[in-house]
Design a protein around this motif. Sequence first.
Motif, PDB file in Angstrom:
ATOM      1  N   GLN A   1       0.817  -1.217   0.000  1.00 33.84           N
ATOM      2  CA  GLN A   1       0.000   0.000   0.000  1.00 33.84           C
ATOM      3  C   GLN A   1       0.854   1.272   0.000  1.00 33.84           C
ATOM      4  O   GLN A   1       0.328   2.363   0.195  1.00 33.84           O
ATOM      5  N   GLY A   2       2.162   1.103  -0.197  1.00 32.72           N
ATOM      6  CA  GLY A   2       3.042   2.256  -0.295  1.00 32.72           C
ATOM      7  C   GLY A   2       3.517   2.817   1.027  1.00 32.72           C
ATOM      8  O   GLY A   2       4.121   3.891   1.069  1.00 32.72           O
ATOM      9  N   VAL A   3       3.279   2.097   2.118  1.00 37.30           N
ATOM     10  CA  VAL A   3       3.729   2.548   3.432  1.00 37.30           C
ATOM     11  C   VAL A   3       5.124   2.002   3.675  1.00 37.30           C
ATOM     12  O   VAL A   3       5.373   0.809   3.502  1.00 37.30           O
ATOM     13  N   ARG A   4       6.008   2.887   4.072  1.00 36.93           N
ATOM     14  CA  ARG A   4       7.381   2.464   4.360  1.00 36.93           C
ATOM     15  C   ARG A   4       7.558   2.349   5.875  1.00 36.93           C
ATOM     16  O   ARG A   4       7.532   3.359   6.581  1.00 36.93           O
ATOM     17  N   PRO A   5       7.722   1.116   6.386  1.00 33.90           N
ATOM     18  CA  PRO A   5       7.911   0.937   7.825  1.00 33.90           C
ATOM     19  C   PRO A   5       9.172   1.668   8.304  1.00 33.90           C
ATOM     20  O   PRO A   5      10.184   1.710   7.592  1.00 33.90           O
ATOM     21  N   LEU A   6       9.096   2.239   9.500  1.00 35.19           N
ATOM     22  CA  LEU A   6      10.241   2.940  10.062  1.00 35.19           C
ATOM     23  C   LEU A   6      11.245   1.985  10.675  1.00 35.19           C
ATOM     24  O   LEU A   6      12.425   2.306  10.793  1.00 35.19           O
ATOM     25  N   GLY A   7      10.768   0.811  11.101  1.00 37.84           N
ATOM     26  CA  GLY A   7      11.676  -0.160  11.691  1.00 37.84           C
ATOM     27  C   GLY A   7      10.956  -1.388  12.181  1.00 37.84           C
ATOM     28  O   GLY A   7       9.720  -1.421  12.251  1.00 37.84           O
ATOM     29  N   SER A   8      11.745  -2.394  12.514  1.00 38.66           N
ATOM     30  CA  SER A   8      11.197  -3.625  13.082  1.00 38.66           C
ATOM     31  C   SER A   8      12.237  -4.225  14.015  1.00 38.66           C
ATOM     32  O   SER A   8      13.435  -4.042  13.826  1.00 38.66           O
ATOM     33  N   GLU A   9      11.752  -4.906  15.021  1.00 44.58           N
ATOM     34  CA  GLU A   9      12.611  -5.569  16.009  1.00 44.58           C
ATOM     35  C   GLU A   9      12.043  -6.937  16.322  1.00 44.58           C
ATOM     36  O   GLU A   9      10.830  -7.131  16.296  1.00 44.58           O
ATOM     37  N   GLY A  10      12.914  -7.869  16.650  1.00 46.17           N
ATOM     38  CA  GLY A  10      12.494  -9.165  17.160  1.00 46.17           C
ATOM     39  C   GLY A  10      12.066 -10.193  16.147  1.00 46.17           C
ATOM     40  O   GLY A  10      11.579 -11.250  16.525  1.00 46.17           O
ATOM     41  N   LEU A  11      12.244  -9.905  14.861  1.00 43.57           N
ATOM     42  CA  LEU A  11      11.811 -10.874  13.851  1.00 43.57           C
ATOM     43  C   LEU A  11      12.635 -12.154  13.904  1.00 43.57           C
ATOM     44  O   LEU A  11      12.136 -13.227  13.567  1.00 43.57           O
ATOM     45  N   ASP A  12      13.877 -12.068  14.310  1.00 45.94           N
ATOM     46  CA  ASP A  12      14.721 -13.258  14.363  1.00 45.94           C
ATOM     47  C   ASP A  12      14.365 -14.176  15.531  1.00 45.94           C
ATOM     48  O   ASP A  12      14.343 -15.384  15.390  1.00 45.94           O
ATOM     49  N   GLY A  13      14.075 -13.576  16.699  1.00 44.09           N
ATOM     50  CA  GLY A  13      13.796 -14.377  17.888  1.00 44.09           C
ATOM     51  C   GLY A  13      12.437 -15.036  17.875  1.00 44.09           C
ATOM     52  O   GLY A  13      12.283 -16.182  18.254  1.00 44.09           O
ATOM     53  N   GLY A  14      11.415 -14.298  17.465  1.00 42.73           N
ATOM     54  CA  GLY A  14      10.079 -14.859  17.354  1.00 42.73           C
ATOM     55  C   GLY A  14       9.273 -14.897  18.639  1.00 42.73           C
ATOM     56  O   GLY A  14       8.165 -15.405  18.652  1.00 42.73           O
ATOM     57  N   GLU A  15       9.813 -14.328  19.722  1.00 43.65           N
ATOM     58  CA  GLU A  15       9.038 -14.272  20.957  1.00 43.65           C
ATOM     59  C   GLU A  15       8.153 -13.025  20.970  1.00 43.65           C
ATOM     60  O   GLU A  15       7.031 -13.053  21.427  1.00 43.65           O
ATOM     61  N   TRP A  16       8.711 -11.928  20.445  1.00 40.92           N
ATOM     62  CA  TRP A  16       8.000 -10.652  20.395  1.00 40.92           C
ATOM     63  C   TRP A  16       8.542  -9.882  19.202  1.00 40.92           C
ATOM     64  O   TRP A  16       9.730  -9.582  19.135  1.00 40.92           O
ATOM     65  N   ALA A  17       7.697  -9.561  18.267  1.00 43.41           N
ATOM     66  CA  ALA A  17       8.091  -8.746  17.117  1.00 43.41           C
ATOM     67  C   ALA A  17       7.401  -7.390  17.234  1.00 43.41           C
ATOM     68  O   ALA A  17       6.218  -7.319  17.574  1.00 43.41           O
ATOM     69  N   LEU A  18       8.146  -6.342  16.983  1.00 46.85           N
ATOM     70  CA  LEU A  18       7.610  -4.987  17.016  1.00 46.85           C
ATOM     71  C   LEU A  18       7.815  -4.365  15.650  1.00 46.85           C
ATOM     72  O   LEU A  18       8.913  -4.421  15.092  1.00 46.85           O
ATOM     73  N   LEU A  19       6.752  -3.801  15.096  1.00 47.93           N
ATOM     74  CA  LEU A  19       6.809  -3.142  13.797  1.00 47.93           C
ATOM     75  C   LEU A  19       6.424  -1.685  13.994  1.00 47.93           C
ATOM     76  O   LEU A  19       5.321  -1.390  14.468  1.00 47.93           O
ATOM     77  N   ASP A  20       7.316  -0.782  13.638  1.00 54.68           N
ATOM     78  CA  ASP A  20       7.049   0.650  13.746  1.00 54.68           C
ATOM     79  C   ASP A  20       6.624   1.150  12.380  1.00 54.68           C
ATOM     80  O   ASP A  20       7.438   1.266  11.466  1.00 54.68           O
ATOM     81  N   LEU A  21       5.335   1.435  12.259  1.00 57.05           N
ATOM     82  CA  LEU A  21       4.785   1.929  11.001  1.00 57.05           C
ATOM     83  C   LEU A  21       4.531   3.437  11.080  1.00 57.05           C
ATOM     84  O   LEU A  21       3.776   3.986  10.283  1.00 57.05           O
ATOM     85  N   GLY A  22       5.151   4.076  12.052  1.00 56.66           N
ATOM     86  CA  GLY A  22       4.955   5.510  12.249  1.00 56.66           C
ATOM     87  C   GLY A  22       3.828   5.760  13.217  1.00 56.66           C
ATOM     88  O   GLY A  22       4.000   5.634  14.428  1.00 56.66           O
ATOM     89  N   ASP A  23       2.667   6.084  12.695  1.00 59.62           N
ATOM     90  CA  ASP A  23       1.514   6.378  13.553  1.00 59.62           C
ATOM     91  C   ASP A  23       0.810   5.122  14.053  1.00 59.62           C
ATOM     92  O   ASP A  23      -0.161   5.207  14.803  1.00 59.62           O
TER      93      ASP A  23
END
Length: 119
Positions: free
Chosen positions: A62-84
């Motif tokens: 949809q053309g949204v560029r995520p600002l960042g992501s954390e935890g994708l490797d571990g798989g216990e908790w993933a955080l996706l920063d999509l801005g707002d």
Amino acid sequence: MQNDSLAQLAVSALEDLKGTDITTIDVRGKTSVTDFMVIASGTSSRHVKSLAENVLEKVKEQGVRPLGSEGLDGGEWALLDLGDVVVHVMQVPTRQFYDLERLWQGAEQSRAQHAGEQE
């Protein structure tokens, strides 16, 4: 894309891959970091990773560029920063431990309804 539409897109992407206990919390006026938090549970580390990656894929389409992501490797908790919108995908024990819903108590909450989901 409007903030509420972005939150709904994230919820839909989580529902697509059977994310459970999906909650959207409106934190406008509670924090300047984001407007919405979407919290969901996955059944395993692989499921958490797949859910998070699906959200990333759908928002990029949809053309949204995520600002960042954390935890994708571990798989216990993933955080996706999509801005707002910030998306948290966790395994159930991790979610129970951190209890983000209680942390943001008083913020408007709405539970996404899943057809056929058993509590």
